[in-house]
Write an enzyme that holds these catalytic residues in place. Sequence first.
Site, PDB file in Angstrom:
ATOM      1  N   VAL A  44       0.721  -1.232  -0.087  1.00  0.00           N
ATOM      2  CA  VAL A  44       0.043  -0.004   0.018  1.00  0.00           C
ATOM      3  C   VAL A  44       0.907   1.595   0.007  1.00  0.00           C
ATOM      4  CG1 VAL A  44      -1.721   1.390   1.152  1.00  0.00           C
ATOM      5  CG2 VAL A  44      -1.893  -1.074   1.243  1.00  0.00           C
ATOM      6  N   CYS A  45       1.884   1.186   0.787  1.00  0.00           N
ATOM      7  CA  CYS A  45       2.680   2.475   0.718  1.00  0.00           C
ATOM      8  C   CYS A  45       3.643   2.810  -0.641  1.00  0.00           C
ATOM      9  CB  CYS A  45       3.983   2.070   1.766  1.00  0.00           C
ATOM     10  SG  CYS A  45       3.378   1.793   3.495  1.00  0.00           S
ATOM     11  N   THR A  46       3.721   1.740  -1.339  1.00  0.00           N
ATOM     12  CA  THR A  46       4.620   1.737  -2.661  1.00  0.00           C
ATOM     13  C   THR A  46       3.355   2.474  -3.527  1.00  0.00           C
ATOM     14  OG1 THR A  46       5.851  -0.115  -2.260  1.00  0.00           O
ATOM     15  CG2 THR A  46       5.328   0.569  -4.532  1.00  0.00           C
ATOM     16  N   LEU A  49       3.046   6.474  -2.342  1.00  0.00           N
ATOM     17  CA  LEU A  49       4.236   7.249  -2.845  1.00  0.00           C
ATOM     18  C   LEU A  49       4.250   7.596  -4.255  1.00  0.00           C
ATOM     19  CD1 LEU A  49       4.960   6.846   0.372  1.00  0.00           C
ATOM     20  CD2 LEU A  49       7.190   7.249  -0.229  1.00  0.00           C
TER      21      LEU A  49
END
Length: 212
Positions: A44-46, A49
């Site tokens: 999810v973080c990928t 960003l």
Amino acid sequence: MSIRLGDIAPDFTQQSTAGEIKFHEWLGDSWGVLFSHPKDFTPVCTTELGATAKLAEEFKKRNVKAIAVSVDPLESHNGWVGDINETQNTKVNFPILADPDKKVANLYDMIHPNANDTLTVRSLFVIDPKKKVRLTITYPASTGRNFDEVLRVIDSLQLTDKHSVATPANWKQGDDVIIVPSLQDPELIKQKFPKGFKAVKPYLRITPQPDK
């Protein structure tokens, strides 16, 4: 410490993928979006960003600088950036703060022990050029943020800072707005809102969005 709307955003000096960041100095006279992610090399973080990188021109139009943070070390961030660029078909164009000592995480209350006692939640802060916190949003780790909503709120804040208006539910750029109840002088209203307004109720006066 808990960060509330209207508070001065805590200043800090920390290393990042763009070198040392002295936060208030780095912001200068820009608006800022400071947002945390739980951990590098996670799915999810990928996407988050990557989505932020793709909004570079939208942020620029609004005089906004974006900056991310997690408790991972700088070496991890530097390695992860390549994955973000590859998988999200973009190029990370904003700093990612390394916060292994959790200095920034603690200043901004980004670690919520009942969710996770070591990693940051998905906190986001919109900060104005006076360094005041104007928006806070916190998402759980499993839910990626809606950056369209972040841009919508920035549009609203910048509009309402310039004109005596508020924005209604689901407002977006170009929609009608509301004249604030505190503005009662008829001559001043006529001057500020030459397009006129519709009084649905004495406290609910709808007017076309003022020109920028």
